[in-house]
Write an enzyme that holds these catalytic residues in place. Sequence first.
Site, mmCIF file in Angstrom:
data_model
loop_
_atom_site.group_PDB
_atom_site.id
_atom_site.type_symbol
_atom_site.label_atom_id
_atom_site.label_comp_id
_atom_site.label_asym_id
_atom_site.label_seq_id
_atom_site.Cartn_x
_atom_site.Cartn_y
_atom_site.Cartn_z
ATOM 1 N N GLU B 70 -12.127 -8.195 -3.446
ATOM 2 C CA GLU B 70 -13.035 -7.090 -3.127
ATOM 3 C C GLU B 70 -14.471 -7.360 -3.564
ATOM 4 O O GLU B 70 -15.410 -7.004 -2.853
ATOM 5 C CB GLU B 70 -12.543 -5.781 -3.728
ATOM 6 C CG GLU B 70 -11.288 -5.217 -3.058
ATOM 7 C CD GLU B 70 -10.008 -5.777 -3.648
ATOM 8 O OE1 GLU B 70 -10.090 -6.556 -4.620
ATOM 9 O OE2 GLU B 70 -8.924 -5.443 -3.133
ATOM 10 N N HIS B 139 -3.752 4.817 -7.403
ATOM 11 C CA HIS B 139 -3.919 4.907 -5.946
ATOM 12 C C HIS B 139 -4.138 6.359 -5.499
ATOM 13 O O HIS B 139 -3.845 6.706 -4.358
ATOM 14 C CB HIS B 139 -2.685 4.377 -5.216
ATOM 15 C CG HIS B 139 -2.503 2.888 -5.257
ATOM 16 N ND1 HIS B 139 -2.177 2.208 -6.393
ATOM 17 C CD2 HIS B 139 -2.604 1.942 -4.284
ATOM 18 C CE1 HIS B 139 -2.070 0.908 -6.124
ATOM 19 N NE2 HIS B 139 -2.326 0.731 -4.844
HETATM 20 C C1 TPP Z 1 -7.517 -4.698 -6.245
HETATM 21 C C2 TPP Z 1 -6.493 -4.384 -5.212
HETATM 22 N N1 TPP Z 1 -6.750 -4.647 -3.924
HETATM 23 C C3 TPP Z 1 -5.838 -4.357 -2.967
HETATM 24 C C4 TPP Z 1 -4.641 -3.793 -3.288
HETATM 25 C C5 TPP Z 1 -3.641 -3.412 -2.196
HETATM 26 N N2 TPP Z 1 -2.497 -4.337 -2.180
HETATM 27 C C6 TPP Z 1 -1.390 -4.097 -2.910
HETATM 28 S S1 TPP Z 1 -0.278 -5.323 -2.801
HETATM 29 C C7 TPP Z 1 -1.264 -6.200 -1.748
HETATM 30 C C8 TPP Z 1 -0.828 -7.545 -1.266
HETATM 31 C C9 TPP Z 1 -0.550 -8.462 -2.399
HETATM 32 O O1 TPP Z 1 -0.136 -9.703 -1.941
HETATM 33 P P1 TPP Z 1 0.343 -10.804 -2.950
HETATM 34 O O2 TPP Z 1 -0.616 -10.890 -4.087
HETATM 35 O O3 TPP Z 1 0.609 -12.030 -2.191
HETATM 36 O O4 TPP Z 1 1.688 -10.215 -3.573
HETATM 37 P P2 TPP Z 1 3.051 -9.862 -2.788
HETATM 38 O O5 TPP Z 1 2.913 -8.471 -2.301
HETATM 39 O O6 TPP Z 1 3.234 -10.832 -1.714
HETATM 40 O O7 TPP Z 1 4.107 -9.961 -3.846
HETATM 41 C C10 TPP Z 1 -2.445 -5.508 -1.488
HETATM 42 C C11 TPP Z 1 -3.525 -5.989 -0.619
HETATM 43 C C12 TPP Z 1 -4.419 -3.509 -4.653
HETATM 44 N N3 TPP Z 1 -3.284 -2.925 -5.056
HETATM 45 N N4 TPP Z 1 -5.342 -3.824 -5.590
#
Ligand code: TPP
Lengths: 327, 344
Positions: B70, B139
């Site tokens: 971000e 959230h």
């Molecule tokens: C700072 C922040 N940005 C965006 C999100 C929204 N978000 C939650 S999980 C996710 C994807 C995460 O992907 P990854 O790190 O590969 O973990 P996975 O879900 O595959 O275990 C996103 C974009 C968040 N929770 N926090």
Amino acid sequence: MAQNPFPLGKDELLKAYRTMRTIREFEERLHVDFAKGDIPGFVHLYAGEEACATGIMMHLNDNDRIASTHRGHGHCIAKGVDVHAMMAEIYGRSTGACRGKGGSMHIADLSKGMMGANGILGAGAPLICGAALAAKVRGDRGVGITFVGDGASNQGTFLESLNLAAVWNLPVVFVVENNGYAESTAMEWAVSCDSYVDRATGFGMPGVTVDGTDFFAVYEAAGEIIRRARDGGGPALLECNMVRFYGHFEGDAQTYRAKGELEAIRASRDCLTILSERLVEAGVIGRDELQAVDREVNALIEDAVRAAKAAPLPVAEDLLRDVYVSY
Amino acid sequence: MSRKISMKQAINEALDLEMRRDPTVIVMGEDIVGGTGAQGEDDAWGGVLGVTKGLYAKHGDRLMDTPLSESAYIGAAIGAAACGLRPVAELMFLDFMGVCFDQIFNQAAKFRYMFGGKAETPVVIRGMVGAGFRAAAQHSQMLTPLFTHIPGLKVVCPSNAYDAKGLLIQSIRDNDPVIFCEHKNLYGLECEVPAESYAIPFGEANVLRDGDDVTIVSYGLTVHRAMEAAAALAKDGTEAEVIDLRTLSPIDWDTIVESVERTGRLVVVDEAHPRCNLATDIAAFVGQNAFGALKAGIQMVTAPHTPVPFSPSLEDLYVPSADSIASAVRRTLSPKGASPRIAA
Ligand SMILES: Cc1ncc(C[n+]2csc(CCOP(=O)(O)OP(=O)(O)O)c2C)c(N)n1
Ligand SMILES: [Mg+2]
């Protein structure tokens, strides 16, 4: 009985299997109950990834700290957090691990060294540097492990923490749980380098990539870098390549996956099948023994759900409690 | 032509219309297209709750998925805005502001002033706010007061689909950085919305209900709770005027003050925490500028001074309810000085 070719004794092997099975059963039950509408909020399942949490946590004790992610149930279970308390938390009950205040994305048990699942990507990495700093200052040989997804590995907090841990020579292991996707976006697109080992090297620490669906591969690689960190050798990065069996969160239709992809990974990359086949083939543990574990785990989860549903919800006075140490 | 659409659809439509009108408008965010680099369907998500779904098919690469970084992409949107584009950057949940706030409050918000009036930063940062979604502490926040505190930021929070469309179009055309706050529990709410493009000017509150007995001011989701309270009060013969602020910065002081001068009573409702929020801000302004008109102490109804709890049993107590608003109105109707002290 055949000679044991594994780096763990039979009891430990059964423990590893039990942990992985408990995570799987816990998550599959949530998948079913979420679809029924029983469970509020966002739920991110760890099913398919069990070998990673288990292979790492087998090396840790309650004095070692972990910082988890939004996909935290597996980390909690492998770190020894009580399954009943977790289930009650996910159901928002006052008997939950966080008295119903946190929910799935915030389960924590500090007494077990579990510093919390986290709703903010990358947030665990600086925190675990702090945990490792505290261990280092106390000289108690504790280590800190932070988990981060392939997507969250692009957070500034994570990258800054790699550098901080390196220059402070902290006993930290950065575990990248690479399941190929961040929500719907492919890792290959979002991460600028081919290998996390290159990133680790760039930050002046060793990096290792393992097949995260192979419990023994994770167990052995993690053992070495955790020992090194404990002995004052500094931080390291461990990339576990793995697969997630359900959507990003419950309710995700997963249309970003290729046709047949899910069926294929379930058929060939199921870490529980891989582990049990190896145990049985080596003649170290009988199928019947594994099935006995399955039955126990099944009863445990069943009981956790029953207890969670029967438990009281938090009441109005709880709303204002615990904002400060004394409020 | 007008038809009933949801707030989610209205936001999608505003983005579509502005992208058609102005080639400098680009849209970016995490999974706002979805499936980038993956082998399945293109446009696989259209955002975490599907708000931008379908826009990729119409506008292609002017919609950009971002890595989960971000600070970098929100900052890049701001930098691009300072160099002639009109980026709309989605920050999924505005709670994630924590990881990129520097780019917003030290950079975007200050360029205009700090550079002696020579910079323009026409960026829109849009995302979800508010509780009631069982999404827990990180959230669900209503962080609007953090944004209104910063000079240089404009802050918008619509309560319905019609306003969302007009205000988002205005936000994109505005030459200052705008934080566009979308209450996630209003996404599904439908109302009549014209198909064509229209802009709603900033700083113009909407009087949703006329009344002479008390003024209720709010924004976002709690506007609806205020309307429920007003309907309940009308049964007892109390006529409340309900004002929907729509934009929090700039804010329509005139409409608030004119109303209070007529009713003599004010209840301000804010889903944010009780300290230093829109409610305290408005109460202070009215206290300073319309004291003579007040027949009773000003009442504030807010969320408590706690993080948002997960458990439904607690979260349901968290957001100001129609009942708590109606009780606040009744306190303004009781003799002066008789109202009990309300704990923050
Ligand atoms: C700072 C922040 N940005 C965006 C999100 C929204 N978000 C939650 S999980 C996710 C994807 C995460 O992907 P990854 O790190 O590969 O973990 P996975 O879900 O595959 O275990 C996103 C974009 C968040 N929770 N926090
Ligand atoms: Mg991932």
